[in-house]
Design a protein around this motif. Structure first.
Motif, short mmCIF file in Angstrom:
data_model
loop_
_atom_site.label_atom_id
_atom_site.label_comp_id
_atom_site.label_asym_id
_atom_site.label_seq_id
_atom_site.Cartn_x
_atom_site.Cartn_y
_atom_site.Cartn_z
N LEU A 42 0.81 -1.21 0.00
CA LEU A 42 0.00 0.00 0.00
C LEU A 42 0.85 1.27 0.00
O LEU A 42 0.49 2.25 -0.64
CB LEU A 42 -0.96 0.01 1.20
CG LEU A 42 -2.08 -1.02 1.15
CD1 LEU A 42 -2.81 -1.07 2.47
CD2 LEU A 42 -3.03 -0.73 0.01
N VAL A 43 1.98 1.27 0.72
CA VAL A 43 2.74 2.52 0.88
C VAL A 43 3.98 2.62 0.00
O VAL A 43 4.51 3.71 -0.18
CB VAL A 43 3.12 2.77 2.37
CG1 VAL A 43 1.89 2.84 3.24
CG2 VAL A 43 4.10 1.74 2.88
N LYS A 44 4.49 1.52 -0.51
CA LYS A 44 5.60 1.49 -1.46
C LYS A 44 6.92 2.03 -0.92
O LYS A 44 7.81 2.38 -1.65
CB LYS A 44 5.22 2.25 -2.74
CG LYS A 44 6.15 1.99 -3.90
CD LYS A 44 5.78 2.79 -5.11
CE LYS A 44 6.81 2.57 -6.19
NZ LYS A 44 6.53 3.30 -7.39
N ASP A 45 7.07 2.08 0.37
CA ASP A 45 8.29 2.58 0.98
C ASP A 45 8.61 1.70 2.17
O ASP A 45 7.82 1.61 3.10
CB ASP A 45 8.08 4.04 1.41
CG ASP A 45 9.29 4.62 2.09
OD1 ASP A 45 9.55 4.24 3.25
OD2 ASP A 45 9.97 5.46 1.48
N LYS A 46 9.77 1.04 2.14
CA LYS A 46 10.05 0.06 3.19
C LYS A 46 10.19 0.70 4.56
O LYS A 46 9.79 0.12 5.56
CB LYS A 46 11.27 -0.80 2.84
CG LYS A 46 12.60 -0.16 3.02
CD LYS A 46 13.69 -1.19 2.75
CE LYS A 46 15.02 -0.64 3.21
NZ LYS A 46 16.05 -1.66 3.21
N ASN A 105 13.82 -3.17 -6.74
CA ASN A 105 14.85 -3.02 -5.72
C ASN A 105 14.25 -3.07 -4.32
O ASN A 105 14.81 -3.69 -3.43
CB ASN A 105 15.62 -1.71 -5.92
CG ASN A 105 16.40 -1.70 -7.21
OD1 ASN A 105 16.89 -2.74 -7.65
ND2 ASN A 105 16.49 -0.55 -7.84
N ASP A 106 13.12 -2.40 -4.14
CA ASP A 106 12.45 -2.44 -2.85
C ASP A 106 11.95 -3.84 -2.54
O ASP A 106 12.02 -4.29 -1.41
CB ASP A 106 11.27 -1.46 -2.80
CG ASP A 106 11.73 -0.02 -2.67
OD1 ASP A 106 12.91 0.18 -2.32
OD2 ASP A 106 10.92 0.87 -2.93
N MET A 107 11.41 -4.54 -3.54
CA MET A 107 10.84 -5.86 -3.31
C MET A 107 11.91 -6.84 -2.83
O MET A 107 11.64 -7.71 -2.05
CB MET A 107 10.18 -6.39 -4.57
CG MET A 107 8.97 -5.59 -4.97
SD MET A 107 7.87 -5.34 -3.60
CE MET A 107 6.54 -6.32 -4.15
N ARG A 108 13.12 -6.66 -3.26
CA ARG A 108 14.18 -7.57 -2.81
C ARG A 108 14.47 -7.38 -1.33
O ARG A 108 14.97 -8.27 -0.68
CB ARG A 108 15.45 -7.32 -3.63
CG ARG A 108 15.31 -7.78 -5.05
CD ARG A 108 16.60 -7.69 -5.80
NE ARG A 108 16.35 -7.98 -7.20
CZ ARG A 108 16.67 -7.20 -8.20
NH1 ARG A 108 17.30 -6.08 -7.99
NH2 ARG A 108 16.38 -7.53 -9.43
N ASP A 109 14.18 -6.21 -0.82
CA ASP A 109 14.47 -5.93 0.58
C ASP A 109 13.38 -6.40 1.54
O ASP A 109 13.62 -6.52 2.72
CB ASP A 109 14.66 -4.43 0.79
CG ASP A 109 15.88 -3.90 0.06
OD1 ASP A 109 15.90 -2.71 -0.23
OD2 ASP A 109 16.80 -4.68 -0.20
N ILE A 110 12.18 -6.66 1.04
CA ILE A 110 11.07 -7.01 1.93
C ILE A 110 11.40 -8.21 2.80
O ILE A 110 11.24 -8.18 4.00
CB ILE A 110 9.79 -7.32 1.13
CG1 ILE A 110 9.22 -6.04 0.57
CG2 ILE A 110 8.74 -7.98 2.01
CD1 ILE A 110 8.01 -6.26 -0.30
#
Length: 196
Positions: A42-46, A105-110
């Protein structure tokens, strides 16, 4: 240990309300991946997702300690409502609508942030990561209302009644959004020749 040996959500809530802090840790551990991922979508920011995740559990703790919890047997949907409302509140403050993350790039950090899949072999990890990224890219192409229902249903295990109440629409509208979201995902997969 059999399934009967694991405490239910209701038992964990009761234990926490009676002073067992370990019970809350078990509850968080049980649902942290679903809750964090739904917030992140929902927020797109880790970093924002981490803040909202923490704020969600602060609210959970406050509600449980004050004795105001009355969602007997529906712990995950209750927590998901809190997380969703906090996410929406954030965007209301910014006066913009929430959107779903698809930044690779963000998805790899989840999964690093959530601390799961530590025992997974390299091949399974690669396949899982590629599948996750593919689904995330496909979700980007859906209308926000369809995307939201898919995320709440899949990650939040919420009923359509709960989704309807949370998103302020009728149950039929929530069902329709889910149906069209899935149909659109299938069309996108066929168009791009993607198999999961």
């Amino acid at each position: 240990m059999s399934n009967n040996d694991y405490p239910t959500d209701t038992q964990l809530v009761s234990r926490f309300q009676n002073g067992d802090l370990n019970a809350l840790e078990q509850l968080i551990e049980k649902y942290k991946d679903k809750i964090y991922t739904s917030i992140f979508f929902l927020v797109k920011d880790k970093y924002l997702a981490e803040d909202i995740f923490q704020e969600t559990f602060i609210r959970v703790i406050d509600t449980l300690r004050s004795g105001r919890y009355n969602e007997e047997g529906k712990v995950l949907p209750w927590i998901m409502r809190i997380a969703h409302n906090l996410s929406v509140d954030h965007f209301r403050r910014l006066k913009r609508a929430p959107f779903v993350s698809t930044d690779q790039n963000d998805m790899r950090d989840i999964f690093d942030v959530m601390g799961i899949y530590h025992n997974e072999n390299a091949e399974n990890q690669r396949v899982r990561q590629e599948t996750y990224q593919t689904v995330s890219r496909l979700l980007e192409h859906l209308p926000a209302s369809q995307r939201e229902v898919l995320v709440l249903r899949h990650y939040g295990d919420m009923s359509f009644k709960e989704i309807a109440r949370l998103t302020d629409c009728s149950i039929n509208t929530a069902l329709g959004r889910m149906r069209y979201g899935l149909l659109n995902l299938r069309k996108l997969m066929a168009t791009h020749q993607i198999e999961l």
